[in-house]
Design an enzyme around this catalytic site. Structure first.
Site, PDB file in Angstrom:
ATOM      1  N   ARG A  27      12.032 -10.869   5.120  1.00 46.29           N
ATOM      2  CA  ARG A  27      13.297  -9.275   5.121  1.00 46.29           C
ATOM      3  C   ARG A  27      14.257  -9.261   6.157  1.00 46.29           C
ATOM      4  NH1 ARG A  27       8.318  -4.751   4.783  1.00 46.29           N
ATOM      5  NH2 ARG A  27       7.844  -5.293   6.667  1.00 46.29           N
TER       6      ARG A  27
ATOM      7  N   LYS B 175       1.182  -1.159   0.251  1.00 48.45           N
ATOM      8  CA  LYS B 175       0.018   0.259  -0.033  1.00 48.45           C
ATOM      9  C   LYS B 175       1.181   1.606   0.057  1.00 48.45           C
ATOM     10  CE  LYS B 175      -2.158  -0.593   3.729  1.00 48.45           C
ATOM     11  NZ  LYS B 175      -1.821  -2.501   3.965  1.00 48.45           N
TER      12      LYS B 175
ATOM     13  N   ARG C 108      -9.785   2.057   9.148  1.00 45.52           N
ATOM     14  CA  ARG C 108      -9.875   1.342   8.772  1.00 45.52           C
ATOM     15  C   ARG C 108     -10.404  -0.173   9.488  1.00 45.52           C
ATOM     16  NH1 ARG C 108      -3.841  -0.668   9.787  1.00 45.52           N
ATOM     17  NH2 ARG C 108      -2.624   1.856   9.876  1.00 45.52           N
TER      18      ARG C 108
ATOM     19  N   ARG D  56      13.243  -8.703  12.118  1.00 46.31           N
ATOM     20  CA  ARG D  56      12.609  -8.064  13.358  1.00 46.31           C
ATOM     21  C   ARG D  56      11.372  -8.582  13.552  1.00 46.31           C
ATOM     22  NH1 ARG D  56       9.566  -2.684  11.392  1.00 46.31           N
ATOM     23  NH2 ARG D  56       8.897  -4.127   9.739  1.00 46.31           N
TER      24      ARG D  56
ATOM     25  N   ARG E  73      -1.057 -10.428  12.731  1.00 50.03           N
ATOM     26  CA  ARG E  73      -1.604  -9.643  12.006  1.00 50.03           C
ATOM     27  C   ARG E  73      -3.164  -9.545  10.378  1.00 50.03           C
ATOM     28  NH1 ARG E  73       3.831  -6.611   9.395  1.00 50.03           N
ATOM     29  NH2 ARG E  73       2.307  -4.724   9.456  1.00 50.03           N
TER      30      ARG E  73
END
Length: 217
Positions: A127, A13, A88, A160, A171
């Site tokens: 990542r 996004k 949201r 992370r 999430r």
């Protein structure tokens, strides 16, 4: 045009918002930017929001919506805007509709970046962040020449907590519970357009802009 961009974490996004806003020559407005501006400037809303954040609590919808109202009333948003990260939830979406009606306008379109959960987990869990310079690498899409070592500064790379598969899955569950109902909300208004968000960033941007052109954007 007045747009909202929705999609799960990892859908791209933020990246697409930059490109689409530049194409339309409208400001990209994110709630993160709005919060930081209000807090750093010490506005009454910023002071109130910081009180909740310092206590580890969610900022109430009323405070967030009032910040968005103030931002959308600024001159640069008069000709259109792209909202990234807001609304949201469906209550926030209903509040946004009322806010815009009060300003004498309405949303033109809601772009949904569509990507399945497996692809999101693949994107985010790969990542790796450099402990030295902070550059983000990806084990599959943008790997350093030496595993676990940053090409830029030679420091160690780490994963992370936010990029661990179990955190990403949580999430996604939260997105499905709270944000995905926006798809039904805007679909019922006839304002929702889905964009395939898989593949290279440039291809996704082309699809999004092609969709906007179909709606006069």
């Amino acid at each position: 045009m007045r747009l909202v961009l929705v999609g799960p974490p990892g859908a791209g996004k933020g990246t697409q918002a930059e490109f689409i806003a530049a194409h339309l020559a409208v400001p990209k407005i994110s709630t993160g930017d709005i919060f930081r501006a209000n807090v750093s400037q010490g506005t009454p809303l910023g002071v109130e929001a910081k009180r909740y954040m310092d206590a580890g609590k969610l900022v109430p919808d009323e405070v967030t919506i009032n910040m968005v109202r103030d931002r959308l009333a600024e001159p640069d948003a008069a000709g259109g805007f792209l909202l990234d990260g807001f609304p949201r939830t469906t209550p926030q979406a209903a509040a946004l509709d009322k806010l815009l009606a009060d300003l004498g306008t309405a949303l033109d379109l809601v772009l949904e970046l569509v990507v399945d959960d497996d692809e999101v987990i693949r994107r985010l869990s790969g990542r790796r962040t450099c402990r030295g310079c902070g550059k983000i690498w990806h084990v599959e899409f943008d790997a350093p020449s030496r595993e676990g070592i940053c090409d830029r500064c030679g420091a160690e790379l780490f994963q992370r907590d936010d990029d661990k598969a179990e955190t990403i899955a949580e999430r996604l569950r939260e997105y499905a519970d709270k944000t995905a109902p926006l798809v039904d909300f805007y679909g019922a208004q006839g304002k929702l357009v889905g964009i395939d968000a898989t593949g290279p960033v440039e291809d996704v941007t082309v699809r999004a802009i092609d969709a906007l052109r179909s709606y006069g954007g």
